[in-house]
Motif scaffolding. Sequence first.
Motif, PDB file in Angstrom:
ATOM      1  N   ILE A 122      -4.033   4.935 -66.403  1.00  0.00           N
ATOM      2  CA  ILE A 122      -3.551   5.519 -65.153  1.00  0.00           C
ATOM      3  C   ILE A 122      -3.258   6.987 -65.427  1.00  0.00           C
ATOM      4  O   ILE A 122      -2.560   7.317 -66.390  1.00  0.00           O
ATOM      5  CB  ILE A 122      -2.259   4.842 -64.649  1.00  0.00           C
ATOM      6  CG1 ILE A 122      -2.493   3.368 -64.342  1.00  0.00           C
ATOM      7  CG2 ILE A 122      -1.715   5.577 -63.415  1.00  0.00           C
ATOM      8  CD1 ILE A 122      -1.222   2.591 -63.986  1.00  0.00           C
ATOM      9  N   ALA A 123      -3.781   7.871 -64.577  1.00  0.00           N
ATOM     10  CA  ALA A 123      -3.460   9.296 -64.673  1.00  0.00           C
ATOM     11  C   ALA A 123      -2.524   9.652 -63.530  1.00  0.00           C
ATOM     12  O   ALA A 123      -2.885   9.533 -62.361  1.00  0.00           O
ATOM     13  CB  ALA A 123      -4.720  10.148 -64.602  1.00  0.00           C
ATOM     14  N   MET A 124      -1.310  10.070 -63.893  1.00  0.00           N
ATOM     15  CA  MET A 124      -0.335  10.571 -62.927  1.00  0.00           C
ATOM     16  C   MET A 124      -0.430  12.098 -62.929  1.00  0.00           C
ATOM     17  O   MET A 124      -1.193  12.668 -63.711  1.00  0.00           O
ATOM     18  CB  MET A 124       1.073  10.106 -63.340  1.00  0.00           C
ATOM     19  CG  MET A 124       1.272   8.617 -63.191  1.00  0.00           C
ATOM     20  SD  MET A 124       2.887   8.039 -63.768  1.00  0.00           S
ATOM     21  CE  MET A 124       3.983   9.232 -63.060  1.00  0.00           C
ATOM     22  N   PRO A 125       0.341  12.780 -62.099  1.00  0.00           N
ATOM     23  CA  PRO A 125       0.319  14.241 -62.137  1.00  0.00           C
ATOM     24  C   PRO A 125       0.634  14.798 -63.530  1.00  0.00           C
ATOM     25  O   PRO A 125       1.436  14.231 -64.270  1.00  0.00           O
ATOM     26  CB  PRO A 125       1.394  14.635 -61.120  1.00  0.00           C
ATOM     27  CG  PRO A 125       1.354  13.534 -60.125  1.00  0.00           C
ATOM     28  CD  PRO A 125       1.158  12.302 -60.972  1.00  0.00           C
ATOM     29  N   GLY A 126      -0.017  15.879 -63.832  1.00  0.00           N
ATOM     30  CA  GLY A 126       0.178  16.548 -65.112  1.00  0.00           C
ATOM     31  C   GLY A 126      -0.640  17.823 -65.155  1.00  0.00           C
ATOM     32  O   GLY A 126      -1.248  18.218 -64.157  1.00  0.00           O
ATOM     33  N   GLY A 127      -0.672  18.431 -66.314  1.00  0.00           N
ATOM     34  CA  GLY A 127      -1.372  19.696 -66.493  1.00  0.00           C
ATOM     35  C   GLY A 127      -2.656  19.531 -67.292  1.00  0.00           C
ATOM     36  O   GLY A 127      -3.313  18.491 -67.238  1.00  0.00           O
ATOM     37  N   PHE A 128      -2.978  20.562 -68.069  1.00  0.00           N
ATOM     38  CA  PHE A 128      -4.247  20.576 -68.803  1.00  0.00           C
ATOM     39  C   PHE A 128      -4.415  19.370 -69.723  1.00  0.00           C
ATOM     40  O   PHE A 128      -5.501  18.799 -69.812  1.00  0.00           O
ATOM     41  CB  PHE A 128      -4.385  21.860 -69.627  1.00  0.00           C
ATOM     42  CG  PHE A 128      -4.627  23.092 -68.799  1.00  0.00           C
ATOM     43  CD1 PHE A 128      -5.661  23.154 -67.896  1.00  0.00           C
ATOM     44  CD2 PHE A 128      -3.807  24.204 -68.946  1.00  0.00           C
ATOM     45  CE1 PHE A 128      -5.894  24.292 -67.134  1.00  0.00           C
ATOM     46  CE2 PHE A 128      -4.029  25.350 -68.195  1.00  0.00           C
ATOM     47  CZ  PHE A 128      -5.063  25.392 -67.289  1.00  0.00           C
ATOM     48  N   GLY A 129      -3.354  18.968 -70.417  1.00  0.00           N
ATOM     49  CA  GLY A 129      -3.459  17.817 -71.309  1.00  0.00           C
ATOM     50  C   GLY A 129      -3.804  16.546 -70.562  1.00  0.00           C
ATOM     51  O   GLY A 129      -4.654  15.756 -70.992  1.00  0.00           O
ATOM     52  N   THR A 130      -3.152  16.342 -69.424  1.00  0.00           N
ATOM     53  CA  THR A 130      -3.422  15.168 -68.593  1.00  0.00           C
ATOM     54  C   THR A 130      -4.846  15.205 -68.065  1.00  0.00           C
ATOM     55  O   THR A 130      -5.554  14.195 -68.092  1.00  0.00           O
ATOM     56  CB  THR A 130      -2.413  15.101 -67.426  1.00  0.00           C
ATOM     57  OG1 THR A 130      -1.091  15.075 -67.963  1.00  0.00           O
ATOM     58  CG2 THR A 130      -2.653  13.884 -66.553  1.00  0.00           C
ATOM     59  N   GLY A 183       2.403  14.351 -67.131  1.00  0.00           N
ATOM     60  CA  GLY A 183       2.848  15.666 -67.546  1.00  0.00           C
ATOM     61  C   GLY A 183       4.011  15.692 -68.531  1.00  0.00           C
ATOM     62  O   GLY A 183       4.869  14.822 -68.534  1.00  0.00           O
ATOM     63  N   SER A 184       4.011  16.738 -69.330  1.00  0.00           N
ATOM     64  CA  SER A 184       5.151  17.027 -70.204  1.00  0.00           C
ATOM     65  C   SER A 184       6.190  17.854 -69.440  1.00  0.00           C
ATOM     66  O   SER A 184       7.157  18.330 -70.013  1.00  0.00           O
ATOM     67  CB  SER A 184       4.692  17.767 -71.459  1.00  0.00           C
ATOM     68  OG  SER A 184       4.055  18.981 -71.104  1.00  0.00           O
ATOM     69  N   ARG A 185       5.945  18.009 -68.165  1.00  0.00           N
ATOM     70  CA  ARG A 185       6.895  18.605 -67.224  1.00  0.00           C
ATOM     71  C   ARG A 185       7.037  17.626 -66.063  1.00  0.00           C
ATOM     72  O   ARG A 185       6.175  16.773 -65.856  1.00  0.00           O
ATOM     73  CB  ARG A 185       6.378  19.938 -66.693  1.00  0.00           C
ATOM     74  CG  ARG A 185       6.233  20.989 -67.771  1.00  0.00           C
ATOM     75  CD  ARG A 185       5.626  22.244 -67.188  1.00  0.00           C
ATOM     76  NE  ARG A 185       5.515  23.248 -68.229  1.00  0.00           N
ATOM     77  CZ  ARG A 185       5.650  24.530 -68.022  1.00  0.00           C
ATOM     78  NH1 ARG A 185       5.863  24.998 -66.799  1.00  0.00           N
ATOM     79  NH2 ARG A 185       5.551  25.386 -69.005  1.00  0.00           N
ATOM     80  N   THR A 186       8.090  17.806 -65.277  1.00  0.00           N
ATOM     81  CA  THR A 186       8.292  16.887 -64.151  1.00  0.00           C
ATOM     82  C   THR A 186       7.692  17.407 -62.855  1.00  0.00           C
ATOM     83  O   THR A 186       7.597  16.660 -61.889  1.00  0.00           O
ATOM     84  CB  THR A 186       9.789  16.602 -63.924  1.00  0.00           C
ATOM     85  OG1 THR A 186      10.474  17.830 -63.755  1.00  0.00           O
ATOM     86  CG2 THR A 186      10.375  15.816 -65.085  1.00  0.00           C
ATOM     87  N   GLY A 187       7.270  18.662 -62.821  1.00  0.00           N
ATOM     88  CA  GLY A 187       6.692  19.222 -61.603  1.00  0.00           C
ATOM     89  C   GLY A 187       7.772  19.642 -60.623  1.00  0.00           C
ATOM     90  O   GLY A 187       8.962  19.405 -60.834  1.00  0.00           O
TER      91      GLY A 187
END
Length: 179
Positions: A102-110, A11-15
């Motif tokens: 590896i996919a970590m938490p994120g939003g639409f882009g992830t 994510g481009s945010r940290t959640g």
Amino acid sequence: MSVKRVCVFCGSRTGKKTTYAEQARELGKSLASNHIELVYGGGDIGLMNVIADAVLSYGGKVHGVIPEHLLNRAHGNLTALHVTDSMHERKAMMAELSDAFIAMPGGFGTFEELLETITWCQLDLHEKPVILFNMDGYYDLLIKFIEQAVEQGFIADHSWDAIHVITETEDCLDLLASS
């Protein structure tokens, strides 16, 4: 295959949960400690920034890939920064530079990056490991949705089986080491 570079989608945010950033740091430290270079979206925000900083702070190498229109959001201290003309070129370059994903938490882009990478695997465009890092159950609902798509016949069992669902950093590294 020996994994030298891993592409991490995140994510481009940290959640809202602090554990996301904590585990991003832990993964970054583990990558650097195991001499595995990071390939990521090149940003200086969110989990992207956290993992890049962690890899760098432990002496690892980080390759950012960012489209020109987002260059003002690029991390300023990377081993290499690759600038592309478009998001499409960005994803292709990230895949080309990487031995695993590896996919970590994120939003639409992830989500989009993860699903395209899975699709490329399904279409035999690559045979690189794809890890869904389901920290703190973040991807539980996506996993259920994919299982439903398999159950309903829209995704072949072998396509879903190619995705490695992992919940701990150590398991990510073990899988990378065995690939």
